[in-house]
Scaffold this active site. Structure first.
Site, PDB file in Angstrom:
ATOM      1  N   ASP A 441     -44.936  26.686 -15.841  1.00 38.89           N
ATOM      2  CA  ASP A 441     -46.411  26.241 -16.437  1.00 38.89           C
ATOM      3  C   ASP A 441     -46.773  26.632 -17.626  1.00 38.89           C
ATOM      4  OD1 ASP A 441     -48.567  24.939 -16.147  1.00 38.89           O
ATOM      5  OD2 ASP A 441     -49.079  25.839 -14.135  1.00 38.89           O
ATOM      6  N   ASP A 503     -52.591  17.109 -13.209  1.00 40.25           N
ATOM      7  CA  ASP A 503     -53.503  18.212 -12.115  1.00 40.25           C
ATOM      8  C   ASP A 503     -54.327  17.306 -11.130  1.00 40.25           C
ATOM      9  OD1 ASP A 503     -52.097  20.436 -12.727  1.00 40.25           O
ATOM     10  OD2 ASP A 503     -53.749  21.268 -14.098  1.00 40.25           O
TER      11      ASP A 503
END
Length: 694
Positions: A441, A503
């Site tokens: 990430d 997301d």
């Protein structure tokens, strides 16, 4: 005698004209030409000099420069202590071997050397271009701009398709008409970005498409400028901060690769070319992609609320559902109770996992699943042992306050020792645990820092760290995530195997994002999960069947706590997982077509013209009395067996629609010209068909 060089693909050609002592001129890029069809004469002999012009014709070359009397954007903006700023080509040569051209240029006055590599793959019809600049002079050369490629667009080009967006709303399609002016998009966020990814689709009056994507995970520029001959100059390259690149004597700067394609079949054709090229560029463990494992990710089901008992129970449940990979997301390491602390301290939290992660990983693999782990190596929290031990590793400007984002700062990977530390931490985890997958990430943008800008060197250091890990742990796959879709590009895909698209798991929102993602990247690298209801990002609620149908064609996963589902939904989830496994080989190979039927209906087809999986998505309530027809332009004339695979219930049905449950025979020509009758499905519903030529 004038020399021409041509490259030919399946459906496109390019032609360069070699002019002695100058960079080769762009004579053509477009639909496929016969191999013996070259330009009728040198360009200068075909057009008279205009009034109020230089006495020498200055035309678009592969490397246009200021010092040659070129008044549009130069391919290079540089200087040597204020001198040598107006460069021009004094010597040129072209090496032509097979499907590749290597153009070598030199400027003896400015003491510069340039290599431009152009390769047109005859299989994929994708053109790859990159540029390398060498400082052959005695003094340092400061570079403001170096184009990776300077491409021609024909006069009939009318509009540019590109993307805008934000976190949880990536790949927002935008269209602007091209005028007699400069169209420009810049990204200065330090990574590929949510709002200005380096991709464009130039569309002509006839519906032909020129598409291009810069394979780079940092700052970028793309621009299209109208030229006096009616064409457009289309350039891509890195956006360079002031003073970011200074070449000493003998040093070189090499641009990222630009991948580009022409298609007479519009955006679907360009998409198919890109998919073929991306698949050829990727490197998989074992040398070949295996069926993409169905995975469960712990994030939206648990967030930071980890404990050994809960994760063990989740693994048991996941295995029973048919899930093949278990990914432990953020929250597993020491002191990580929220997003305000512990980034950089990659040690398992003993309060959550008293014996470390080994027992959980062993339990997961003992159930027949793979074990994956979330990491964010490039970031650090101010409240962390690493920040306290090495405050000098934090990327910031001298005398400037440290700007945090999501309560975190950026590690300066260009500093001595930082990348080695991260390699040691990550390799230690990979050696001690049976990890086959890293979710990597990157949850914030990069702000200017250091005595000199480090944007591009930070990207290169990240690439190098990933490459080192890939070399030493070749069986490990990597997912590229950056607050969802902030780092989706073909540059990082050299080291990764999957993108986290967004997301947001709102299925209606996902349809639009995923369709645009697919314009460049194939579905097997597009992470899409069945999320919770209501969706955490939008609070909208959609059925399990719709959420699953939207995720079906991608790299399929689950991101909820299945232990909270009732028996009916749990059974449906298991059915969808089994359905994906049955279809994934075809969904993740062959070609894709995207289309719209109007009335809130979108469709996509996977496979080839003789065997297709067709997915129909209705995102809005119908405004018509009858359902629209689905025209499928890729089908042949012969008969097809059309079988409906889904079990979506409808309030009203027609006899013919019912026959498709067991396979109905229909003419391909009819389906192409008139269209497939679709079921009367409600809003936020998916219907799935298989069409096989008889």
């Amino acid at each position: 005698m004038t020399e021409f060089h041509a490259l030919h693909g399946r459906g496109s050609s390019l032609v360069l004209e070699v002019v002695p002592g100058s960079a080769p001129l762009w004579r053509y890029w477009g639909p496929l030409l016969p191999r013996d069809a070259l330009a009728e004469a040198p360009l200068a002999a075909t057009r008279p000099l205009p009034t109020f012009a230089l006495d020498k014709d200055v035309a678009l070359s592969v490397f246009p420069l200021l010092g040659e009397g070129w008044f549009a954007q130069s391919a290079l903006l540089a200087h040597r202590a204020g001198a040598d700023w107006a460069q021009a080509v004094t010597a040129a040569e072209v090496d032509h071997e097979g499907s590749e051209l290597l153009v070598r240029l030199a400027d003896s006055v400015s003491a510069l050397e340039v290599e431009i590599r152009l390769s047109l793959d005859p299989e994929t019809d994708v053109l790859t271009v990159s540029t390398k600049l060498t400082n052959a002079g005695a003094g340092a050369l400061d570079i403001q701009w170096l184009a990776a490629a300077s491409l021609p667009l024909p006069p009939e080009t009318r509009r540019m398709h590109f993307y805008n967006g934000r976190h949880q709303a990536e790949f927002g399609p935008q269209v602007q008409e091209l005028k007699r002016s400069l169209w420009r998009r810049e990204n200065r966020r330090g990574l590929t970005s949510h709002d200005a990814p380096p991709t464009g689709f130039a569309e002509t009056i006839e519906g032909c498409v020129y598409a291009a994507h810069l394979a780079w995970s940092g700052n970028s520029v793309q621009q299209a400028e109208w030229l006096d001959d009616g064409r457009y100059l289309w350039q891509f390259g890195e956006w360079l901060a002031p003073g970011e690149v200074r070449l000493g004597p003998g040093e070189t700067l090499e641009t990222p690769e630009l991948i580009a394609t022409f298609s007479a079949d519009g955006r679907n054709g360009a998409m198919q070319n890109f998919h073929a090229a991306i698949r050829k560029r990727m490197t998989w463990p074992g040398g070949k992609m295996r069926p993409r494992p169905v995975q469960i990710n712990t994030w939206e089901g648990f967030y930071f609320n980890h404990d050994m008992a809960g994760m063990t129970a989740l693994a048991d449940e996941a295995a029973q559902l048919g899930i093949e990979r278990f990914v432990l997301d953020d929250g597993w390491f020491e002191g990580r109770r929220n997003d305000k602390a512990a980034l950089g301290d990659w040690v398992p939290d003993r309060k959550k996992y008293p014996d470390g992660l080994g027992p959980l990983a062993a339990h997961v693999t003992g159930l027949g699943m793979e074990f994956g782990l979330w990491v964010e190596p490039e970031m650090i929290n101010p409240d962390s042992d690493l920040a306290r031990a090495h405050p000098e590793w934090i990327l910031t400007g001298a005398g400037r306050p440290v700007l945090t984002g999501r309560n975190q700062m950026v590690l300066d990977l260009t500093q001595h020792g930082v990348a080695d530390y991260l390699y040691a931490v990550l390799s230690g985890l990979l050696k001690s645990l049976p990890i086959s997958y890293l979710k990597w990430d990157h949850n914030r943008e990069i702000v200017a820092g250091g005595p000199r800008a480090v944007y591009r060197r930070q990207v290169q250091a990240t690439y190098a760290l990933m490459a080192r890990l890939r070399a030493d742990f070749p069986d490990v796959e990597i997912e590229a995530c950056a607050a969802g879709g902030g780092r989706i590009d073909a540059g990082i895909l050299k080291y990764a195997h999957r993108f986290w698209t967004s997301d947001s798991l709102d299925a209606v929102q996902r349809i639009a994002m995923q369709r645009e993602f697919l314009r460049v990247f194939p579905p097997e690298v597009m992470g899409s999960h069945i999320g919770t209801a209501p969706a955490h990002s939008t609070r909208r609620r959609q059925s399990l069947d719709f959420r699953a149908g939207v995720a079906l064609a991608a790299h399929f996963g689950v991101e909820l706590d299945p232990m909270k589902l009732d028996a009916k939904d749990k059974a449906r989830l298991a059915d969808w997982i089994a359905e994906h496994k049955a279809l994934r080989d075809q969904l993740h190979s062959g070609r894709i077509w995207l289309g719209e039927a109007g009335d809130g209906v979108f469709w996509q087809a996977h496979g080839d013209a003789r065997d297709l999986i067709l997915l129909l998505y209705r995102v809005e309530p119908t405004t018509q009395r009858h359902m629209p027809l689905i025209r499928l332009p890729m089908l042949g004339d012969g008969a097809y067996t059309v079988t409906r695979l889904d079990r979506t219930r409808t309030n009203h049905t027609a006899p013919f629609v019912e026959t498709m449950k067991n396979g109905a025979v229909v003419s391909g020509a009819w389906l192409r010209q008139s269209g497939l009758t679709m079921p009367a499905i409600a809003a936020e519903t998916v219907s799935i068909f298989r069409l096989v030529a008889k």
